[in-house]
Enzyme design. Structure first.
Site, PDB file in Angstrom:
ATOM      1  N   ASP B  55      -7.475   4.810  15.913  1.00 45.96           N
ATOM      2  CA  ASP B  55      -7.344   4.189  14.594  1.00 45.96           C
ATOM      3  C   ASP B  55      -8.479   4.563  13.655  1.00 45.96           C
ATOM      4  O   ASP B  55      -8.295   4.631  12.438  1.00 45.96           O
ATOM      5  CB  ASP B  55      -7.320   2.653  14.736  1.00 45.96           C
ATOM      6  CG  ASP B  55      -5.913   2.154  14.907  1.00 45.96           C
ATOM      7  OD1 ASP B  55      -5.682   1.340  15.808  1.00 45.96           O
ATOM      8  OD2 ASP B  55      -5.056   2.594  14.126  1.00 45.96           O
ATOM      9  N   ASP B  96      -5.016   0.738   6.425  1.00 42.72           N
ATOM     10  CA  ASP B  96      -6.276   0.830   5.695  1.00 42.72           C
ATOM     11  C   ASP B  96      -6.102   0.572   4.207  1.00 42.72           C
ATOM     12  O   ASP B  96      -6.914  -0.079   3.589  1.00 42.72           O
ATOM     13  CB  ASP B  96      -6.895   2.208   5.914  1.00 42.72           C
ATOM     14  CG  ASP B  96      -7.136   2.454   7.390  1.00 42.72           C
ATOM     15  OD1 ASP B  96      -6.594   3.430   7.927  1.00 42.72           O
ATOM     16  OD2 ASP B  96      -7.845   1.641   7.998  1.00 42.72           O
ATOM     17  N   HIS B 140       9.696   8.742  -2.906  1.00 40.42           N
ATOM     18  CA  HIS B 140      10.667   9.342  -3.816  1.00 40.42           C
ATOM     19  C   HIS B 140       9.979  10.468  -4.569  1.00 40.42           C
ATOM     20  O   HIS B 140       8.892  10.275  -5.112  1.00 40.42           O
ATOM     21  CB  HIS B 140      11.181   8.302  -4.810  1.00 40.42           C
ATOM     22  CG  HIS B 140      12.083   7.306  -4.192  1.00 40.42           C
ATOM     23  ND1 HIS B 140      13.353   7.600  -3.790  1.00 40.42           N
ATOM     24  CD2 HIS B 140      11.899   5.992  -3.893  1.00 40.42           C
ATOM     25  CE1 HIS B 140      13.921   6.533  -3.276  1.00 40.42           C
ATOM     26  NE2 HIS B 140      13.060   5.537  -3.323  1.00 40.42           N
ATOM     27  N   CYS B 182      12.830  13.856  -1.596  1.00 38.34           N
ATOM     28  CA  CYS B 182      13.806  14.749  -2.214  1.00 38.34           C
ATOM     29  C   CYS B 182      13.051  15.931  -2.805  1.00 38.34           C
ATOM     30  O   CYS B 182      11.977  15.754  -3.380  1.00 38.34           O
ATOM     31  CB  CYS B 182      14.540  14.025  -3.350  1.00 38.34           C
ATOM     32  SG  CYS B 182      15.374  12.546  -2.794  1.00 38.34           S
TER      33      CYS B 182
END
Lengths: 550, 363
Positions: B55, B96, B140, B182
């Site tokens: 982590d 985070d 997106h 996309c």
């Protein structure tokens, strides 16, 4: 030798009259060391190193941080052992050796945001206040200059597994042994209320209070909902609540106990706990004497022959004492221009009145009109005996309003103040502005009269849940109540409009200018129609021959 | 001889290109219906943790909280497969950057290392010139940009410049960039720094499609490319010898509907020689030594003379003290009569200068 340290863990289970069940975990580490005296502490055993370094680097005298999901419903559930407001709350007392409190506060919030995986770095001067009378230190100390106190809340802060994971890692046994094995996030967050907190303060070691030690308390309060699928009757077990059973105490703990509140039914008629235990304990908590069944996990016999402990609790619904103090808050008004904040405080004691200190911190974009502040009890004006108001400064600091009000017996006190909503700058809107903007909970601190005489001897062996708030008087106990946070809509522009305007304008300009340009400059020419297939083949042959085409 | 044979593989062990691994995993979408983007990021997080990156070396940025969202019928879970088969959120997650902190500015600051001094370690990308970094973006996007939280965008030029800054500051040895949006291939078109390898889920002009909805949760759980990437990575274990050419074959057009693309011209090694675990797993260098090391003497604590003052708890609500609290120093105001006196003076001077005959018009 090394300074001695001690770790205790306990779990208190209290069935609530609505059928829900309230579980409160407390893990306390006491360490007799001195972070402040200059000798660098480098050997950490039970006390977590990350917090120890925070205390010594930022000269912290007291630190209280809580992360809460959900709102505590006082009227249905009674009073919590340790109250907390929805979202994140942080208040810190610094040592008087700190010269730049604001700068240290900013660095401290950044470091804590890394330790707890929360966005505490959003705490800045626009949501930090310096209360002048509330939030006195809960630890020992002789000086209380409020210049060294800072308080901030983030009501929007989400609490999820990523906050629980580092919290569990601070425990000496982690989540591998002891009561902490019950802390599974899938069950804890599927609840009506979940709150985890860390409290660090210096405490007295003995009754003379000549030696002090640092106390770290990690608390986790959770209320499980009766109507979670699968429940019907008022029957709860450790396995149903946490999907785990207990197999051992934390080996590093000096005491590991489970307390079940059986006060309303000492004979065991209405209430049944299995496996049965003969250990009983009485404690004065929240002004009342309560009886508890005790399970001591350090004794092997508690786990029985199956080596695992799964407590089963069955009870019939019972009445609850009306809580003596509770509060509500809401926004009145309509439209996006003005509004009114109403805070109601209920005193349900039949004949005693008591004082409450109301702390309100309102963000700068709700401009309060303090001349419209009214405090009424039973229809009549109730003048507060102390008011401290610090006006806001746009984009710099919020409003701070503190009032000491005496609540008459058996009454409702209403505090109203009108406000106007500001228009923010374009970049100050959050990515989802139509959700609304939060106003942090009000804090009501009060000395509530107690039903039984409280125990003022602070160092007698007491269960952890009854010894959090220091008790100085026998006839009343200190309590804090938090109201709901408010969600207000600010006038929000339509952010798609710049794009729409550009598209529309460009279209109009293109169509208008294009047409005009064409009209002025277009000229027409005659063009031959394309020849048929036969002619095209003939043209190709003629080109090959070097003869002009048809 | 025996010793020589033993030394040989050890020398090779220490001569590989990188010494540590980092991962920056970003989900840029907000709102409940973008559940799949959070699930995408968390499945890569899960794979990367499983293959060994701790982590402390992962910077995970989630723009919204889906697990504890009130619309989630199973709180504290994020599922990748329908019928709630696999909870990618798990019990041990550390996010985070979350919520409003996931902005273009913070992302670029993390990459280039130009963070304010008070930023905690868990929020920093402390890579050096021997680090292999995996960067995963999802959300997106369009032709040449990626949307952050529906309010701002990062363009492919900015991203390429950020990587060039990282190269010039020697912040990476090799970098693998994966993007699932996309028209994702447009985001790596402009890269120009050496040692970059990029994968995208769709070409310019194509949309990346989502995989399957879960009817109980009510949203699409994952995007196709990352779903098949997760299935591919589930078969990889820390000592696997699978290389990048296998990764390029993940999610062909028949499964993904879009055409995944990749770019290796800036990568100096042959992709066939780069192992999957070079980026998704973690290198733990162990140095064996035969010499003994003496630990320092234990610190002896001297029991100091404790101060003889007694302490006590503070009164939580000292009513009488609060009522008689000294008022805070207010801003200086001129004394009350001052303004009145000033105006009287002004009027008198006026009438003196212009004559007393005006005075009777006033009074």
């Amino acid at each position: 030798g090394c300074p001695k340290d001690d770790f205790q863990e306990e779990l208190v289970i209290r069935p609530l009259h609505s059928g829900d069940i309230y579980a409160s975990f407390q893990f306390r580490t006491l360490w007799e060391t001195d972070f402040m005296r200059g000798n660098k502490v480098s050997h950490y055993r039970l006390f977590p190193k990350s917090l120890g370094q925070v205390i010594s680097k930022f000269s912290v005298r007291e630190l209280h941080i809580s992360f809460t999901q959900g709102y505590w419903r006082t009227m249905q559930w009674g009073q919590p052992f340790l109250p907390s407001p929805p979202g994140a709350e942080l208040w810190v007392w610094f040592q008087d050796s700190v010269t730049d409190v604001d700068g240290t506060w900013k660095e401290l919030t950044n470091v804590l945001s890394g330790i707890f995986c929360a966005s505490l770095n959003f705490i800045d001067s626009t949501n930090t206040v310096q209360p002048s009378a509330s939030f006195k230190p809960l630890g020992i100390g002789n000086v209380t200059d409020h210049r060294f106190l800072r308080y901030a809340t983030l009501p929007r802060e989400i609490v999820c597994t990523e906050n629980l994971t580092p919290w569990k890692k601070l425990l000496p046994c982690g989540s591998k042994a002891g009561l902490a094995v019950l802390l599974k996030s899938e069950k804890l967050f599927h609840s009506s209320f979940h709150s985890q907190a860390v409290h660090i303060r210096p405490v007295c070691q003995d009754w003379q209070c000549k030696t002090t030690s640092w106390e770290l308390r990690q608390t986790l309060n959770v209320v499980f909902d009766l109507h979670t699928p699968g429940q019907g009757k008022l029957e709860w077990s450790l396995f149903k609540m946490f999907s785990r059973t207990l197999t051992e105490a934390c080996p590093l703990a000096s005491s590991s106990k489970i307390y079940i509140d059986i006060t309303d039914d000492p004979q065991g008629e209405q209430f049944e706990v299995s496996p049965a235990t003969h250990l009983l304990s009485q404690a004065m908590v929240l002004g009342d004497r309560r009886t508890f069944s005790v399970y001591d996990l350090t004794q092997q016999i508690t786990f029985g022959t199956v080596r695992s402990l799964n407590l089963l609790i069955r009870w019939k619904s019972r009445d609850m004492l009306r809580p003596l103090l509770h509060a509500e808050r809401y926004v009145a008004g309509y439209g996006l221009q003005t509004g009114e904040i109403h805070t109601l405080m209920y005193n349900n004691h039949p004949y005693r009145s008591f004082p409450v200190l109301l702390l309100d911190s309102v963000p700068w974009y709700l401009r309060l009109y303090i001349h419209t502040l009214t405090v009424t009890s039973k229809g009549k004006d109730n003048k507060p005996s102390y008011i401290h108001y610090q006006p806001s400064k746009d984009r710099v600091r919020p409003h701070l309003l503190e009032m000491l009000v005496q609540l008459p017996p058996n009454s409702v006190t209403e505090v109203t103040v009108q406000f106007e909503r500001a228009l923010l700058k374009w970049t100050e809107y959050t990515p989802d502005p139509n959700h609304g903007f939060y106003v942090g909970s009000s804090v009501i601190s009060s000395l509530v009269p107690s039903i039984v005489a409280m125990d003022t001897n602070s160092t007698r062996e007491q269960p952890l849940f009854s010894s959090f708030f220091p008790c100085k008087e026998e006839s009343s106990y200190f309590m804090r109540v938090y109201t709901e946070p408010l969600l207000v809509n600010l006038p929000t522009p339509d952010f798609s409009m710049p794009y729409n305007v550009i598209c529309l304008t460009c279209t109009v300009v293109a169509v208008g200018y294009g047409s005009l340009y064409n009209l002025l400059t277009r000229s027409f020419q005659i063009e031959e129609p394309s020849p048929g297939l036969a002619k095209r083949i003939a043209n190709i042959i003629r080109k090959m021959r070097g003869v002009p085409p048809l | 001889s025996h010793a020589a044979i033993k030394i040989q593989p050890m020398r090779q062990f220490f001569s590989s290109g990188h010494t540590n691994n980092w991962a920056v995993l970003v989900c840029t979408s907000r709102f409940w219906f973008n559940y799949r983007h959070v699930a995408n990021t968390l499945s890569v997080y899960r794979s990367v943790k499983r293959l060994g990156i701790p982590d402390s070396h992962i910077v995970l940025m989630l723009a919204d909280d889906m697990a504890c969202n009130h619309r989630n019928p199973k709180p504290a879970t994020v599922f990748s497969h329908k019928n709630m088969e696999l909870n990618v959120y798990g019990d041990d997650v550390e996010v985070d950057y979350r919520g409003y902190e996931v902005t273009v500015e913070n992302f670029l600051r993390v990459l280039t290392g130009r963070l304010p001094p008070s930023t905690p370690r868990s929020k920093r990308l402390l890579s050096d010139d021997r680090s292999n970094i995996l960067i995963y973006l999802t959300g997106h996007g369009g032709n040449g940009f990626l949307k952050f939280q529906d309010s701002e965008e990062i363009s492919n030029v900015e991203l390429a410049d950020a990587f060039e800054q990282m190269w010039q500051k020697r912040r990476y040895n090799e970098l693998l960039f994966i993007i699932d949006t996309c028209q994702g291939a447009s985001m790596y078109e402009r890269f120009y720094s050496p040692n970059l390898m990029a994968l995208a889920s769709s070409q310019v002009g194509e949309d990346s499609l989502s995989h399957q909805p879960d009817l109980a949760i009510g949203v699409h759980l994952m995007d196709r490319y990352t779903f098949y990437l997760l299935e591919f990575l589930e078969d990889i274990h820390p000592s696997s010898k699978a290389n990048m050419n296998d990764l390029f074959k993940v999610c062909p057009k028949s499964q993904c509907v879009s055409t995944p693309g990749h770019r290796t011209d800036l990568f100096l090694r042959d992709p066939g020689s780069a192992l999957i675990t070079d980026f998704f797993g973690s290198v733990r260098k162990v140095e064996i030594t035969m010499e003994t090391i003496n630990l320092t003497e234990p610190i002896h604590f001297v029991n100091e003379e404790r101060q003889k003052e007694t302490y006590s708890y503070v009164d939580q609500l000292p009513v009488s003290e609060i009522i008689h609290q000294k008022p805070k120093q207010k801003d200086w105001h001129p004394p009350d009569g001052f303004i009145l006196g000033l105006w009287t003076l002004i009027l008198l001077v006026f009438f003196k200068t212009y004559g007393m005959k005006h005075l009777k018009h006033i009074f």
